[in-house]
Design a protein around this motif. Structure first.
Motif, PDB file in Angstrom:
ATOM      1  N   CYS A  29       0.884  -1.168   0.000  1.00  0.00           N
ATOM      2  CA  CYS A  29       0.000   0.000   0.000  1.00  0.00           C
ATOM      3  C   CYS A  29       0.919   1.214   0.000  1.00  0.00           C
ATOM      4  CB  CYS A  29      -0.919  -0.006   1.209  1.00  0.00           C
ATOM      5  SG  CYS A  29      -2.021  -1.445   1.306  1.00  0.00           S
ATOM      6  N   ARG A  30       1.471   1.520  -1.164  1.00  0.00           N
ATOM      7  CA  ARG A  30       2.481   2.582  -1.264  1.00  0.00           C
ATOM      8  C   ARG A  30       1.881   3.950  -0.988  1.00  0.00           C
ATOM      9  NH1 ARG A  30       6.571  -0.584  -0.294  1.00  0.00           N
ATOM     10  NH2 ARG A  30       7.203  -1.923  -2.031  1.00  0.00           N
ATOM     11  N   GLY A  31       0.608   4.102  -1.261  1.00  0.00           N
ATOM     12  CA  GLY A  31      -0.047   5.348  -0.935  1.00  0.00           C
ATOM     13  C   GLY A  31      -0.669   5.270   0.444  1.00  0.00           C
ATOM     14  N   SER A  76      -5.484   2.814  -2.179  1.00  0.00           N
ATOM     15  CA  SER A  76      -4.070   3.196  -2.092  1.00  0.00           C
ATOM     16  C   SER A  76      -3.174   1.967  -1.999  1.00  0.00           C
ATOM     17  CB  SER A  76      -3.834   4.115  -0.885  1.00  0.00           C
ATOM     18  OG  SER A  76      -4.050   3.426   0.333  1.00  0.00           O
ATOM     19  N   CYS A  77      -3.750   0.775  -2.172  1.00  0.00           N
ATOM     20  CA  CYS A  77      -2.983  -0.473  -2.187  1.00  0.00           C
ATOM     21  C   CYS A  77      -2.855  -0.992  -3.617  1.00  0.00           C
ATOM     22  CB  CYS A  77      -3.644  -1.513  -1.287  1.00  0.00           C
ATOM     23  SG  CYS A  77      -3.759  -1.001   0.454  1.00  0.00           S
ATOM     24  N   THR A 310      -5.442  -7.769 -10.225  1.00  0.00           N
ATOM     25  CA  THR A 310      -5.092  -6.690 -11.143  1.00  0.00           C
ATOM     26  C   THR A 310      -4.280  -5.687 -10.340  1.00  0.00           C
ATOM     27  OG1 THR A 310      -7.172  -6.966 -12.330  1.00  0.00           O
ATOM     28  CG2 THR A 310      -5.948  -4.929 -12.720  1.00  0.00           C
ATOM     29  N   VAL A 311      -3.018  -5.533 -10.699  1.00  0.00           N
ATOM     30  CA  VAL A 311      -2.101  -4.720  -9.904  1.00  0.00           C
ATOM     31  C   VAL A 311      -1.918  -3.346 -10.544  1.00  0.00           C
ATOM     32  CG1 VAL A 311       0.229  -4.559  -8.948  1.00  0.00           C
ATOM     33  CG2 VAL A 311      -0.922  -6.785  -9.072  1.00  0.00           C
ATOM     34  N   GLN A 312      -2.096  -2.300  -9.766  1.00  0.00           N
ATOM     35  CA  GLN A 312      -1.897  -0.945 -10.267  1.00  0.00           C
ATOM     36  C   GLN A 312      -0.514  -0.438  -9.883  1.00  0.00           C
ATOM     37  OE1 GLN A 312      -4.657   1.858  -8.553  1.00  0.00           O
ATOM     38  NE2 GLN A 312      -4.348   1.136  -6.467  1.00  0.00           N
ATOM     39  N   THR A 313      -0.096   0.640 -10.512  1.00  0.00           N
ATOM     40  CA  THR A 313       1.241   1.176 -10.295  1.00  0.00           C
ATOM     41  C   THR A 313       1.328   1.876  -8.938  1.00  0.00           C
ATOM     42  OG1 THR A 313       0.760   3.339 -11.269  1.00  0.00           O
ATOM     43  CG2 THR A 313       1.455   1.570 -12.768  1.00  0.00           C
ATOM     44  N   ARG A 318      -0.618   6.040  -4.889  1.00  0.00           N
ATOM     45  CA  ARG A 318      -0.387   7.274  -4.134  1.00  0.00           C
ATOM     46  C   ARG A 318      -1.410   8.364  -4.439  1.00  0.00           C
ATOM     47  NH1 ARG A 318       5.165   5.835  -5.548  1.00  0.00           N
ATOM     48  NH2 ARG A 318       6.234   5.093  -3.663  1.00  0.00           N
ATOM     49  N   GLN A 319      -2.147   8.219  -5.511  1.00  0.00           N
ATOM     50  CA  GLN A 319      -3.132   9.241  -5.876  1.00  0.00           C
ATOM     51  C   GLN A 319      -4.456   9.075  -5.138  1.00  0.00           C
ATOM     52  OE1 GLN A 319      -3.533   9.131 -10.157  1.00  0.00           O
ATOM     53  NE2 GLN A 319      -1.338   9.500 -10.481  1.00  0.00           N
ATOM     54  N   CYS A 320      -4.659   7.949  -4.473  1.00  0.00           N
ATOM     55  CA  CYS A 320      -5.941   7.673  -3.831  1.00  0.00           C
ATOM     56  C   CYS A 320      -5.979   8.233  -2.417  1.00  0.00           C
ATOM     57  CB  CYS A 320      -6.199   6.166  -3.806  1.00  0.00           C
ATOM     58  SG  CYS A 320      -7.816   5.723  -3.148  1.00  0.00           S
TER      59      CYS A 320
END
Length: 495
Positions: A29-31, A76-77, A310-313, A318-320
């Motif tokens: 969860c980078r964001g 955000s994950c 389904t993996v997002q960047t 970080r935008q969420c």
């Protein structure tokens, strides 16, 4: 060469997994979806007593439930099929002047999904739980932990397992790494400054034994239990259903405050770490988690290797962010100038904390100076008292144009005997989600051009309600501190 080195480190870490481990995946969860005094499990529909660092669904709010989280437009994950919410108290640095500065997270948070035990099942619909006890300020069992093979009687009780389910891992990538859940308290700042050059990793293991019927309980704990060895082992009677095991990791950059006077404290007023805790509200898309449990059996932990997801960047993660409720929009979490957000007191223990908050203040609003013009003194703070916190809630299904609302006070100019009108405007904005907030704009206006000119040229006062405070003290950075490593005794990797 760098890729080869990182691969070698990752493989070495995998060898440190306990022998009973079979499969798992790390959910990055980078964001961070937000920091706010919100806890829809413990304090639903209310402002929480303390601030939480939240990851996951962008639809997170004071009254969140599974349906609302699933309808979130983002997370955000990494896995977009997972709109669950993961939250725990934020870490602050308490400066000697009484201000509380939010410590930076390094790389966001990791939620580990570990397939321990037999016949592992996904979380049921509407499932939620809490791990840890925010009121604790002491550890009531032997230190250090005896070998797990010696745990018996009270040492293996649920009360003991709950306290042993949290850890504070001192990070120094140039030294031998510590085991997960090695230390059950937060080291003091002297120790952190001397030994933990890469920060501290907060760890929290959630119960994985379920009673098979209740998706929640009065204390948000009684419907689940820990297996006999915290992370694995046998489930107690009445809790035989084995859920997928959930483990939180968050690295906090404590070394950024090296040589700065003060100490660290959790947002729930805990400088010891014993009261660390976390909440989880499940909101995976229907059937996805169970399918992943059955098919994603890799021992690498790499989430991209599971074809179910389904993996997002990282940038997308970080935008969420979730919308901050109107009632606490003014709170500044990066640097709170009057202690912890919400007025939460610091309690050192060893007795259980009361967590009785102090009266909230408006200290995060800018205090404006008194203006003197001839024999007249004008206190702008008094003029703004009635417009700093609008009492009417506004909602809207669309985004309307801002509506100015004039607020006027008058005084008499003793020289010209003219009436001076001090006019302000409140602009109420609705963001389309039903969350209203206000800003104060404009400048003091008068019918006296002389006085108006004096105000503009001599004082240059801008009467604007702000949600920020002066810039925080720049923390001392260690050389090369930003470098990230793949090194983890539990076999976990924060990259």
């Amino acid at each position: 060469m760098q890729e080869i080195r990182l691969t070698a480190i990752a493989m070495a870490c995998l060898a440190l997994f306990p022998s009973y481990t079979t499969a798992f995946w790390r959910l990055p969860c980078r964001g961070r979806s937000g920091v706010a005094r919100i806890d829809p499990i413990v304090e639903p529909g209310e402002i929480s007593s303390h601030a939480h660092a939240v990851h996951g669904a962008g639809g997170f709010g004071m009254s969140s439930n599974q349906a609302e989280l699933r309808n979130s437009e983002c997370t955000s994950c990494a896995v977009i099929e997972d709109k669950s919410a993961y939250w725990a108290p934020a870490l602050f640095f308490m400066h000697t002047n009484g201000s509380a500065e939010l410590v930076n997270e390094v790389g966001g948070m990791l939620a580990y999904y570990l397939l321990y035990g037999q016949n592992v099942t996904a979380f049921p619909d509407d499932f939620r739980m809490l791990a840890g006890d925010p009121f604790l300020r002491d550890f009531t069992w032997p230190v250090p932990d005896p070998p797990k093979s010696e745990w018996s009687g009270d040492q293996a009780s649920q009360a003991a397992l709950r306290q042993k389910a949290l850890g504070f891992n001192c990070l120094n990538y140039q030294a031998t790494p510590e085991d997960s859940l090695h230390r059950h308290f937060m080291p003091n700042k002297t120790f952190l400054d001397e030994h933990c050059t890469d920060g501290i990793r907060f760890e929290l293991m959630f119960p994985s034994c379920w009673n098979g019927k209740d998706v929640d309980s009065h204390d948000h704990k009684s419907h689940v239990a820990y297996p006999s060895l915290v992370m694995d082992g046998t489930c107690p009677e009445g809790f035989e259903t084995r859920l997928v095991s959930l483990f939180y990791e968050t690295i906090w950059d404590t070394y950024a405050f090296k040589s700065v006077d003060g100490y660290f404290a959790l947002a729930n007023g805990d400088p010891t770490g014993y009261g660390y805790h976390g909440d989880f509200m499940q909101a995976w898309d229907e059937g996805v988690l169970q399918k992943a449990i059955e098919t994603c059996t890799s021992e690498t932990g790499v989430v991209d290797e599971c074809e179910v997801f389904t993996v997002q960047t990282e940038d997308e993660q970080r935008q969420c962010e979730f919308p901050i409720p109107f009632e606490i929009k003014h709170e500044n979490y990066q640097m709170h100038i009057d202690g912890l957000p919400g007025g939460m007191p610091i309690e050192w223990g060893p007795e259980r904390a009361t967590m009785k908050v102090k009266a909230t203040t408006t200290t995060n609003l800018i205090s404006l100076p008194t203006i003197s013009i001839g024999d007249i003194s004008i206190d702008p703070n008094t003029l703004l008292d009635n417009i700093r916190a609008p009492t009417t809630a506004f909602t809207s299904t669309s985004t309307p144009s801002p509506t100015p609302t004039p607020v006027t006070s008058t005084i008499i100019d003793p020289i010209t005997e003219e009436i001076i009108y001090l006019e302000r405007e409140i602009v109420v904005l609705c963001d389309g989600t039903g969350e209203a907030y206000s800003t104060v704009t404009g400048a003091i206006r008068t019918v006296s051009s002389t006085i108006n000119t004096v105000m503009e040229t001599s004082t240059a006062v801008s009467y604007v309600k702000k949600d920020t405070v002066p810039e925080p003290v720049e923390p001392v950075q260690a050389a090369g501190h930003a470098h990230r490593h793949l090194h983890h005794r539990h076999g976990h990797s924060h990259n």
